[in-house]
Each structure stands twice: as C-alpha cells, then as structure tokens.
Design a protein around this motif. Structure first.
Motif, PDB file in Angstrom:
ATOM      1  N   VAL A 263       0.841  -1.190   0.000  1.00 46.36           N
ATOM      2  CA  VAL A 263       0.000   0.000   0.000  1.00 46.36           C
ATOM      3  C   VAL A 263       0.881   1.246   0.000  1.00 46.36           C
ATOM      4  O   VAL A 263       2.072   1.194   0.300  1.00 46.36           O
ATOM      5  CB  VAL A 263      -0.933   0.016   1.239  1.00 46.36           C
ATOM      6  N   VAL A 264       0.288   2.375  -0.363  1.00 46.04           N
ATOM      7  CA  VAL A 264       0.988   3.656  -0.396  1.00 46.04           C
ATOM      8  C   VAL A 264       0.339   4.581   0.615  1.00 46.04           C
ATOM      9  O   VAL A 264      -0.886   4.696   0.682  1.00 46.04           O
ATOM     10  CB  VAL A 264       0.931   4.283  -1.801  1.00 46.04           C
ATOM     11  N   ARG A 265       1.194   5.263   1.422  1.00 43.27           N
ATOM     12  CA  ARG A 265       0.682   6.158   2.444  1.00 43.27           C
ATOM     13  C   ARG A 265       1.478   7.464   2.434  1.00 43.27           C
ATOM     14  O   ARG A 265       2.658   7.499   2.051  1.00 43.27           O
ATOM     15  CB  ARG A 265       0.777   5.511   3.831  1.00 43.27           C
ATOM     16  N   ASP A 266       0.834   8.544   2.869  1.00 37.27           N
ATOM     17  CA  ASP A 266       1.496   9.829   3.037  1.00 37.27           C
ATOM     18  C   ASP A 266       1.863   9.979   4.507  1.00 37.27           C
ATOM     19  O   ASP A 266       0.974  10.079   5.360  1.00 37.27           O
ATOM     20  CB  ASP A 266       0.563  10.956   2.605  1.00 37.27           C
ATOM     21  N   PRO A 267       3.164   9.984   4.842  1.00 39.41           N
ATOM     22  CA  PRO A 267       3.538  10.026   6.257  1.00 39.41           C
ATOM     23  C   PRO A 267       3.142  11.318   6.947  1.00 39.41           C
ATOM     24  O   PRO A 267       3.078  11.374   8.175  1.00 39.41           O
ATOM     25  CB  PRO A 267       5.054   9.865   6.212  1.00 39.41           C
ATOM     26  N   TRP A 268       2.852  12.376   6.194  1.00 40.52           N
ATOM     27  CA  TRP A 268       2.503  13.662   6.795  1.00 40.52           C
ATOM     28  C   TRP A 268       0.993  13.911   6.787  1.00 40.52           C
ATOM     29  O   TRP A 268       0.531  14.947   7.255  1.00 40.52           O
ATOM     30  CB  TRP A 268       3.206  14.794   6.049  1.00 40.52           C
ATOM     31  N   LEU A 271      -5.102  12.539   7.620  1.00 33.44           N
ATOM     32  CA  LEU A 271      -6.288  11.714   7.420  1.00 33.44           C
ATOM     33  C   LEU A 271      -6.114  10.367   8.119  1.00 33.44           C
ATOM     34  O   LEU A 271      -5.082   9.707   7.955  1.00 33.44           O
ATOM     35  CB  LEU A 271      -6.533  11.494   5.925  1.00 33.44           C
ATOM     36  N   PRO A 272      -7.095   9.941   8.904  1.00 32.81           N
ATOM     37  CA  PRO A 272      -6.947   8.682   9.647  1.00 32.81           C
ATOM     38  C   PRO A 272      -6.660   7.487   8.745  1.00 32.81           C
ATOM     39  O   PRO A 272      -5.890   6.600   9.115  1.00 32.81           O
ATOM     40  CB  PRO A 272      -8.296   8.536  10.350  1.00 32.81           C
ATOM     41  N   GLN A 273      -7.306   7.458   7.544  1.00 31.74           N
ATOM     42  CA  GLN A 273      -7.095   6.291   6.695  1.00 31.74           C
ATOM     43  C   GLN A 273      -5.667   6.213   6.165  1.00 31.74           C
ATOM     44  O   GLN A 273      -5.231   5.172   5.681  1.00 31.74           O
ATOM     45  CB  GLN A 273      -8.085   6.280   5.517  1.00 31.74           C
ATOM     46  N   ASP A 274      -4.936   7.306   6.241  1.00 33.44           N
ATOM     47  CA  ASP A 274      -3.547   7.284   5.793  1.00 33.44           C
ATOM     48  C   ASP A 274      -2.586   6.902   6.901  1.00 33.44           C
ATOM     49  O   ASP A 274      -1.421   6.592   6.638  1.00 33.44           O
ATOM     50  CB  ASP A 274      -3.158   8.657   5.236  1.00 33.44           C
ATOM     51  N   THR A 275      -3.039   6.958   8.142  1.00 34.71           N
ATOM     52  CA  THR A 275      -2.125   6.706   9.257  1.00 34.71           C
ATOM     53  C   THR A 275      -2.528   5.533  10.130  1.00 34.71           C
ATOM     54  O   THR A 275      -1.754   5.127  11.001  1.00 34.71           O
ATOM     55  CB  THR A 275      -2.049   7.957  10.147  1.00 34.71           C
ATOM     56  N   PHE A 320      -4.162   0.378  14.965  1.00 40.44           N
ATOM     57  CA  PHE A 320      -2.804   0.858  15.203  1.00 40.44           C
ATOM     58  C   PHE A 320      -2.559   2.127  14.394  1.00 40.44           C
ATOM     59  O   PHE A 320      -2.393   2.074  13.178  1.00 40.44           O
ATOM     60  CB  PHE A 320      -1.768  -0.207  14.817  1.00 40.44           C
ATOM     61  N   PRO A 321      -2.582   3.296  15.070  1.00 41.47           N
ATOM     62  CA  PRO A 321      -2.230   4.538  14.362  1.00 41.47           C
ATOM     63  C   PRO A 321      -0.707   4.694  14.306  1.00 41.47           C
ATOM     64  O   PRO A 321      -0.036   4.644  15.338  1.00 41.47           O
ATOM     65  CB  PRO A 321      -2.871   5.620  15.231  1.00 41.47           C
TER      66      PRO A 321
END
Length: 377
Positions: A263-268, A271-275, A320-321
């Motif tokens: 999966v690809v995520r934006d560390p900054w 948005l909850p779904q990204d972290t 797990f955030p």
C-alpha cells in the motif's frame, strides 16, 4: 318416576270409560275392573343404553350411540338426549328435564356433544318415550380425558444444524409447542445437561418460551423441554447439541484489506485512513471480534524500516495509528499484526510462524493469524 299407562278396550272402570290417560294398577296379564276385561297395562320402555363411540377427550367433540327397546310389541319409541352438569340428576323425566337443550337423534341414533361441553365433566341423559307416553331415562357421568400437550424445541440461533462453534450463543424456542385439543395455557420448563467444566445453565429461563445459554466448552449439551398444561398433562422434547473444540482465530477483514499487502501512504497526512491500520473482523469460534464476550482476541503490532527487523509495539488493540514522523518520504516500511486468543493456541501459532518466517501463513489453510503490509511512504 316414569309412568306406565293402562291400555283402553272401551270398557268401564268403576262406572267410567277407561281412557289412555288412566293410571293403571300394577298388574300383569288380563285384569278385571268393575266387571269388564282390559288389556295388559302399558309397560315402560327399557332404560336407554349409552355407549361412547370413542374415548371422551377434553375439549373435543364426542359422539355416543343411544338405543332402547320397548317390552310391548308394536309400540314405537322416540329417543332424545340432553347434557347437564354433574352430579347426574335422579331419574329425570322428559317433562321435568331442567338441563341443557334436549335434542333428537340422527338416523344412526347418535348423540353429538360439542367441544365446549367436554371442557369439564358432564352428565349425558337419554330419554325413551313410547307411543302411549310411557318413558324411561338413563343418565351417565363422563369425565373427559385431558390430552397431553406436544413439546417442540426449535433452534433460533445459531442458524443451521449442529455441530456449532465454541462460544456460540444458543437460543432455543418452545413457541412451536401446542395443546391443540384442549387449548390450555402452557408453561415451560427447560433443563440443560452440559459437558463437564461448563458453566452453562438454563436456570434463568425455566418458565420462558425462549431459552438462551452460551456453549463455553466443547462437547454434547443435552436440552430437555417439558411443557405443562396445568391439568396434569405434560409433553417432553429433547435435543442434543454438539459443540466443536476450540479452533484458531482468523483475520477476516481489515483496513486496508489483508488481501493487499503493498500500500501507499502519506507520512505527513492528517487523514486517519492514511495513518491507521485496523483489524475489523476476527472469526473466532462462536464469539468473533468485535462481538466477543467469552473468547479473547489479542493483537500484537509490529513496525519495521526497510529490511530491518520488526519491532513489537506495546498495543493490544484492534487498531494501530502509525506515530507521526515514523517514516520518511520515499521510505518503504512494514507494518504487521498478529492475533491470538489463548495461550495454548498462541503456542501453536508461534510454532507455525517459525516455519514460514515473513510469509502470509496460517496454521490451517485459509485462516490467517498474521498480516504484513509493505508500505511506500
């Protein structure tokens, strides 16, 4: 009492013409009265016979065969019947009958008592009247038999047929039980014989239509339902429920899906779904997470940078955030979750994981206790 009447041949009795209404003296054969001969007195019909066609059942229609004969040849008989309460009256005559409606008989000489009249004990009286008005009566008491109710156990949940999973909430219903003949009010008594070690009990639902308990150990659970109608009538039904041994929990759903490992995520991103990574459903016997009242579900989360080893996180929760600034832009990280329910199963799971290293593996086919995501930041 029934009356016997003198038959008239047109002679004089004490200077008067003897008519049909003259009460005869008790005599047999030819009788001399005032110098003339008369015929024999008119004798009463024989007392009617009453015979139930079938056992008399409470709350059901009842039929009776009624018959009678007359000792005087040539006399015709009229038969009738009536129902009254018990005790039976003493030798009632048709003229002095004070019971319920008096009915004639059908062509089969059959009396038919309604279901309302058989709900309580009753008396059936039969009357025979000859063509000259002489009569006889027979009254017999009847105490209708109470029909036992029928007990039926229906499985409400879980659905399907046994065997059922451990920790299943068992709900049974007696609503299908009935007392169709007597229509009595029913009460219900449940008794459970669980396997050794179980704390399951039907004590809280002894008199209820619905009965629930939790199958907390594997084995056979024997359930007995007794239905009572309050009239000493009882019906009984039994059911055996087989409960399977404890099995391993399985990850059933997650966000992102456990079927997508990269999966690809934006560390900054805020948005909850990204972290946040989440296990949304665990299939664990009859008490899956999150609706898990008996079997426990434990979660172990791990973080890893690149090819470095995974570090366990102190978080036994389904979510797990990812902490802020854990990963840099362009970094490939890894996030893993493992689940287990009890120490015995944890040992089995850990042993299986030693053989599959970082692969998506489970102890049994199609059942995953570990999910690892490769995350591009």
């Amino acid at each position: 009492m029934a009356r016997a009447l003198l038959r008239d041949r047109g002679c004089l009795v004490n200077g008067r013409r003897a008519g049909r209404s003259t009460v005869a003296l008790a005599a047999a054969g030819l009788t001399v009265l005032g110098g003339c001969f008369t015929e024999p007195i008119n004798r009463n019909p024989a007392r009617p016979s009453i015979q139930p066609v079938a056992p008399v059942v409470r709350g059901a229609p009842a039929s009776f065969d009624i018959d009678a004969s007359d000792p005087d040849d040539g006399d015709s008989l009229t038969l009738s019947w009536g129902v009254t309460g018990v005790p039976c009256p003493d030798d009632p005559t048709p003229e002095r009958w004070t019971g319920g409606d008096r009915h004639g008989l059908d062509g089969d000489h059959r009396a038919k008592v309604s279901e309302q009249e058989t709900l309580t004990p009753f008396c059936l009286c039969a009357f025979a009247v000859d063509s000259h008005g002489a009569s006889s009566t027979r009254c017999l008491p009847y105490d209708p038999q109470n029909q036992a109710p029928t007990a039926i156990i229906k499985m409400v949940k879980p659905g399907g047929d046994p065997p059922y999973a451990l920790y299943s909430e068992i709900q049974l219903s007696a609503a299908g039980s009935s007392d169709p003949v007597d229509m009595d009010h029913l009460t219900y008594d449940w008794v459970l014989s669980p396997p050794t070690g179980s704390n399951a009990s039907t004590g809280a639902c002894r008199a209820g239509v619905l009965c629930s308990f939790t199958a907390d150990v594997d084995g056979d659970y024997d359930v007995t339902l007794t239905v009572s109608d309050g009239m000493n009538g009882r019906g009984m039904a039994t059911q055996k429920l087989k409960i399977l041994p404890d099995r391993l929990p399985c990850i059933d759903a997650s966000e992102p899906s456990y079927l997508v490992q990269s999966v690809v995520r934006d560390p900054w991103s805020a948005l909850p779904q990204d972290t946040t990574f989440k296990v949304t459903q665990v299939d664990d016997d009859g008490a899956p997470y999150p609706a898990n009242a008996y079997g426990e579900t434990h979660f172990i989360w791990y973080l890893g940078h690149g090819d470095e080893g995974l570090i366990p996180q102190d978080r036994d929760f389904s979510t797990f955030p990812v902490p802020p600034k854990t990963f840099d832009h362009g970094e490939v990280g890894r996030i893993r979750v493992e689940i287990w329910d009890n120490q015995q199963n944890k040992q089995r799971i850990d042993t299986a994981f030693l053989s599959c290293h970082d692969a998506q593996c489970g102890v049994v086919p199609g059942c995953l206790q570990r999910v690892t995501w490769s995350v591009q930041y």
